[in-house]
Design a protein around this motif. Structure first.
Motif, PDB file in Angstrom:
ATOM      1  N   ARG A  39       0.827  -1.216   0.000  1.00 28.35           N
ATOM      2  CA  ARG A  39       0.000   0.000   0.000  1.00 28.35           C
ATOM      3  C   ARG A  39       0.857   1.260   0.000  1.00 28.35           C
ATOM      4  O   ARG A  39       0.458   2.300  -0.542  1.00 28.35           O
ATOM      5  CB  ARG A  39      -0.929   0.005   1.214  1.00 28.35           C
ATOM      6  N   ALA A  40       2.035   1.181   0.604  1.00 23.73           N
ATOM      7  CA  ALA A  40       2.935   2.335   0.658  1.00 23.73           C
ATOM      8  C   ALA A  40       3.745   2.524  -0.618  1.00 23.73           C
ATOM      9  O   ALA A  40       4.521   3.475  -0.725  1.00 23.73           O
ATOM     10  CB  ALA A  40       3.885   2.183   1.854  1.00 23.73           C
ATOM     11  N   GLY A  41       3.603   1.617  -1.580  1.00 21.18           N
ATOM     12  CA  GLY A  41       4.310   1.744  -2.848  1.00 21.18           C
ATOM     13  C   GLY A  41       5.647   1.067  -2.905  1.00 21.18           C
ATOM     14  O   GLY A  41       6.352   1.164  -3.922  1.00 21.18           O
ATOM     15  N   VAL A  42       6.020   0.337  -1.844  1.00 22.21           N
ATOM     16  CA  VAL A  42       7.363  -0.258  -1.801  1.00 22.21           C
ATOM     17  C   VAL A  42       7.495  -1.432  -2.769  1.00 22.21           C
ATOM     18  O   VAL A  42       8.549  -1.623  -3.371  1.00 22.21           O
ATOM     19  CB  VAL A  42       7.724  -0.686  -0.360  1.00 22.21           C
ATOM     20  N   LEU A  43       6.452  -2.227  -2.958  1.00 25.03           N
ATOM     21  CA  LEU A  43       6.561  -3.363  -3.879  1.00 25.03           C
ATOM     22  C   LEU A  43       6.826  -2.903  -5.308  1.00 25.03           C
ATOM     23  O   LEU A  43       7.456  -3.611  -6.089  1.00 25.03           O
ATOM     24  CB  LEU A  43       5.290  -4.220  -3.835  1.00 25.03           C
ATOM     25  N   GLY A  44       6.354  -1.722  -5.665  1.00 28.83           N
ATOM     26  CA  GLY A  44       6.588  -1.179  -7.004  1.00 28.83           C
ATOM     27  C   GLY A  44       7.713  -0.178  -7.062  1.00 28.83           C
ATOM     28  O   GLY A  44       7.858   0.549  -8.053  1.00 28.83           O
ATOM     29  N   LEU A  45       8.538  -0.147  -6.028  1.00 28.84           N
ATOM     30  CA  LEU A  45       9.592   0.860  -5.903  1.00 28.84           C
ATOM     31  C   LEU A  45      10.544   0.877  -7.099  1.00 28.84           C
ATOM     32  O   LEU A  45      10.997   1.938  -7.535  1.00 28.84           O
ATOM     33  CB  LEU A  45      10.392   0.590  -4.627  1.00 28.84           C
ATOM     34  N   THR A  46      10.850  -0.305  -7.657  1.00 32.23           N
ATOM     35  CA  THR A  46      11.853  -0.405  -8.715  1.00 32.23           C
ATOM     36  C   THR A  46      11.251  -0.581 -10.103  1.00 32.23           C
ATOM     37  O   THR A  46      11.982  -0.796 -11.071  1.00 32.23           O
ATOM     38  CB  THR A  46      12.816  -1.575  -8.421  1.00 32.23           C
ATOM     39  N   VAL A  47       9.934  -0.491 -10.206  1.00 37.02           N
ATOM     40  CA  VAL A  47       9.282  -0.509 -11.516  1.00 37.02           C
ATOM     41  C   VAL A  47       9.453   0.871 -12.143  1.00 37.02           C
ATOM     42  O   VAL A  47       9.443   1.895 -11.465  1.00 37.02           O
ATOM     43  CB  VAL A  47       7.786  -0.859 -11.378  1.00 37.02           C
ATOM     44  N   ALA A  48       9.612   0.917 -13.455  1.00 36.80           N
ATOM     45  CA  ALA A  48       9.846   2.174 -14.165  1.00 36.80           C
ATOM     46  C   ALA A  48       8.734   3.187 -13.903  1.00 36.80           C
ATOM     47  O   ALA A  48       7.562   2.827 -13.781  1.00 36.80           O
ATOM     48  CB  ALA A  48       9.952   1.908 -15.669  1.00 36.80           C
ATOM     49  N   ARG A  49       9.118   4.458 -13.840  1.00 31.16           N
ATOM     50  CA  ARG A  49       8.146   5.524 -13.574  1.00 31.16           C
ATOM     51  C   ARG A  49       7.069   5.587 -14.654  1.00 31.16           C
ATOM     52  O   ARG A  49       5.903   5.855 -14.372  1.00 31.16           O
ATOM     53  CB  ARG A  49       8.859   6.876 -13.478  1.00 31.16           C
ATOM     54  N   GLU A  50       7.458   5.342 -15.897  1.00 30.65           N
ATOM     55  CA  GLU A  50       6.474   5.421 -16.980  1.00 30.65           C
ATOM     56  C   GLU A  50       5.416   4.328 -16.871  1.00 30.65           C
ATOM     57  O   GLU A  50       4.362   4.410 -17.505  1.00 30.65           O
ATOM     58  CB  GLU A  50       7.154   5.345 -18.353  1.00 30.65           C
ATOM     59  N   SER A  51       5.692   3.310 -16.063  1.00 32.86           N
ATOM     60  CA  SER A  51       4.704   2.257 -15.820  1.00 32.86           C
ATOM     61  C   SER A  51       3.979   2.461 -14.493  1.00 32.86           C
ATOM     62  O   SER A  51       3.203   1.602 -14.067  1.00 32.86           O
ATOM     63  CB  SER A  51       5.391   0.881 -15.819  1.00 32.86           C
ATOM     64  N   GLY A  52       4.260   3.579 -13.837  1.00 35.34           N
ATOM     65  CA  GLY A  52       3.583   3.896 -12.587  1.00 35.34           C
ATOM     66  C   GLY A  52       4.346   3.542 -11.332  1.00 35.34           C
ATOM     67  O   GLY A  52       3.844   3.755 -10.221  1.00 35.34           O
ATOM     68  N   GLY A  53       5.557   2.997 -11.490  1.00 41.52           N
ATOM     69  CA  GLY A  53       6.349   2.605 -10.333  1.00 41.52           C
ATOM     70  C   GLY A  53       7.204   3.732  -9.787  1.00 41.52           C
ATOM     71  O   GLY A  53       7.124   4.884 -10.240  1.00 41.52           O
ATOM     72  N   GLY A  54       8.042   3.398  -8.825  1.00 43.14           N
ATOM     73  CA  GLY A  54       8.891   4.391  -8.190  1.00 43.14           C
ATOM     74  C   GLY A  54      10.087   4.794  -9.018  1.00 43.14           C
ATOM     75  O   GLY A  54      10.686   5.845  -8.776  1.00 43.14           O
ATOM     76  N   GLY A  55      10.490   3.937  -9.971  1.00 38.98           N
ATOM     77  CA  GLY A  55      11.601   4.266 -10.858  1.00 38.98           C
ATOM     78  C   GLY A  55      12.956   4.277 -10.197  1.00 38.98           C
ATOM     79  O   GLY A  55      13.910   4.836 -10.736  1.00 38.98           O
ATOM     80  N   LEU A  56      13.090   3.645  -9.028  1.00 31.86           N
ATOM     81  CA  LEU A  56      14.365   3.639  -8.315  1.00 31.86           C
ATOM     82  C   LEU A  56      15.165   2.390  -8.639  1.00 31.86           C
ATOM     83  O   LEU A  56      14.649   1.415  -9.187  1.00 31.86           O
ATOM     84  CB  LEU A  56      14.127   3.765  -6.809  1.00 31.86           C
ATOM     85  N   GLY A  57      16.449   2.401  -8.280  1.00 32.57           N
ATOM     86  CA  GLY A  57      17.352   1.320  -8.642  1.00 32.57           C
ATOM     87  C   GLY A  57      17.869   0.540  -7.461  1.00 32.57           C
ATOM     88  O   GLY A  57      17.361   0.635  -6.334  1.00 32.57           O
ATOM     89  N   LEU A  58      18.926  -0.221  -7.717  1.00 37.26           N
ATOM     90  CA  LEU A  58      19.491  -1.108  -6.718  1.00 37.26           C
ATOM     91  C   LEU A  58      19.966  -0.375  -5.456  1.00 37.26           C
ATOM     92  O   LEU A  58      19.656  -0.816  -4.350  1.00 37.26           O
ATOM     93  CB  LEU A  58      20.639  -1.909  -7.338  1.00 37.26           C
ATOM     94  N   PRO A  59      20.707   0.739  -5.542  1.00 35.09           N
ATOM     95  CA  PRO A  59      21.173   1.389  -4.308  1.00 35.09           C
ATOM     96  C   PRO A  59      20.029   1.792  -3.388  1.00 35.09           C
ATOM     97  O   PRO A  59      20.101   1.588  -2.166  1.00 35.09           O
ATOM     98  CB  PRO A  59      21.943   2.611  -4.821  1.00 35.09           C
ATOM     99  N   GLU A  60      18.960   2.352  -3.960  1.00 35.67           N
ATOM    100  CA  GLU A  60      17.825   2.762  -3.140  1.00 35.67           C
ATOM    101  C   GLU A  60      17.105   1.551  -2.547  1.00 35.67           C
ATOM    102  O   GLU A  60      16.680   1.574  -1.387  1.00 35.67           O
ATOM    103  CB  GLU A  60      16.845   3.594  -3.970  1.00 35.67           C
ATOM    104  N   ALA A  61      16.972   0.499  -3.353  1.00 36.27           N
ATOM    105  CA  ALA A  61      16.314  -0.714  -2.863  1.00 36.27           C
ATOM    106  C   ALA A  61      17.107  -1.342  -1.729  1.00 36.27           C
ATOM    107  O   ALA A  61      16.534  -1.821  -0.741  1.00 36.27           O
ATOM    108  CB  ALA A  61      16.138  -1.715  -4.005  1.00 36.27           C
TER     109      ALA A  61
END
Length: 253
Positions: A39-61
C-alpha cells in the motif's frame, strides 16, 4: 513514493515492528507487513516511472531493505527476493504482473535454485535447470522441484526457471501464477532463511500455464538472470561485480 519520506518509517513503526517478534517466534509469514509495504508503494519501488512505479534502482532498494532488516529480517528477505524477480520483469519490458506490482497487490518470489543441476550453490541456478517444460498448443506443462524459495506458498507468482522448450541447452524463465493447480509446498517444508520468511521447497507436479507467461525468449533465461537478477541477490559474485542491468538492455523474443 519517495523511499526517504516518512511513509516507510510509519509503516515500519506501526505495522512491521509490532509483528516482528511474533513473526520470528511463531515462524509466521509477515503477511500484514507485506500488504502494508504494498500500500505504501514499496513493492513497485523499482518498476519504471512510466509504468507507474517508483523508478528507483538497486542502491535505493538496498537502503530500503536494510532499514526493514533492522526491524524484521523475514520481511527484508521477502522484499529482497521480490526486488530480484521484479528486476527480471523490468529487464524484459514487463509482463502480466507489472500492473499488479505497481498497485501494491502482487508479491513475486524466486523459484530458481535446485539440487544437482547446473552446478553447485546459487551460481548453478544461472547455468542450468532440472525442471522440464513441455508445450501443448498454447499451454505449457512445468515439472520440477525448487529449493530455498522465499515466500513459498505465500507469493502471488514465482519467477520459475526450466530447460528450454527447444534444445538441450540454456534456460527459459516463466512468471508462474501461484494459484495454478499442483504447485505446492510439502507438508514438511525445507528450512533456510529467517524464521517467518516462508523459505521452503516448491514443487510443480506438473503445473499448466499459458505459454505467454514465458519471460523473454525460449532459452534466453541465463542472460536475464545474470544481468537482471544476480546483482540484486547477496553473494560473492554479486558483491564483486557490483553491476546493474545496463540501460536499454531489454529481452529479445
Amino acid at each position: 513514493m519517495s523511499y526517504r519520506t516518512t511513509t516507510l518509517s510509519t509503516v515500519l513503526a506501526e505495522v512491521v515492528a509490532p509483528a516482528a517478534e511474533r513473526t520470528a517466534r511463531e515462524d509466521r509469514f509477515p503477511r500484514e507487513a507485506v500488504a502494508a509495504l504494498g500500500r505504501a508503494g514499496v513493492l513497485g519501488l523499482t518498476v519504471a516511472r512510466e509504468s507507474g512505479g517508483g523508478g528507483l534502482g538497486l542502491p535505493e532498494a538496498v537502503d530500503v531493505v536494510a532499514r526493514i532488516a533492522r526491524v524484521c529480517p523475514a520481511t527484508a528477505a521477502v522484499l529482497t527476493s521480490h526486488f530480484a524477480a521484479v528486476a527480471a520483469v523490468e529487464l524484459c519490458g514487463g509482463s502480466w504482473v507489472r500492473e499488479e506490482i505497481v498497485a501494491g497487490r502482487h508479491l513475486v518470489g524466486l523459484a530458481l535454485f535446485e539440487d544437482g543441476c547446473g552446478g553447485r550453490g546459487e551460481e548453478g541456478a544461472y547455468e542450468g535447470s532440472c525442471s522440464v517444460a513441455t508445450r501443448f498448443a498454447d499451454v505449457v506443462a512445468l515439472r520440477g522441484r525448487k529449493r530455498q524459495v522465499v515466500a513459498a506458498g505465500e507469493a502471488d507468482s514465482y519467477l520459475w526457471s526450466s530447460r528450454p522448450l527447444a534444445g538441450p541447452d540454456g534456460l527459459t524463465l516463466w512468471v508462474v501464477p501461484a494459484q495454478v493447480s499442483d504447485l505446492f509446498v510439502p507438508a514438511r517444508p525445507g528450512g533456510g532463511g529467517p524464521r517467518g520468511s516462508g523459505t521452503s521447497t516448491l514443487y510443480a507436479d506438473p503445473v499448466l500455464v499459458p505459454a505467454d507467461v514465458m519471460l523473454g525468449r525460449d532459452g534466453g533465461g541465463r542472460d536475464i538472470l545474470l544481468r537482471g537478477v544476480r546483482p540484486w541477490l547477496p553473494g560473492p559474485r554479486a558483491a564483486a561485480d557490483g553491476a546493474l542491468p545496463g540501460p536499454g538492455g531489454r529481452c529479445a523474443r
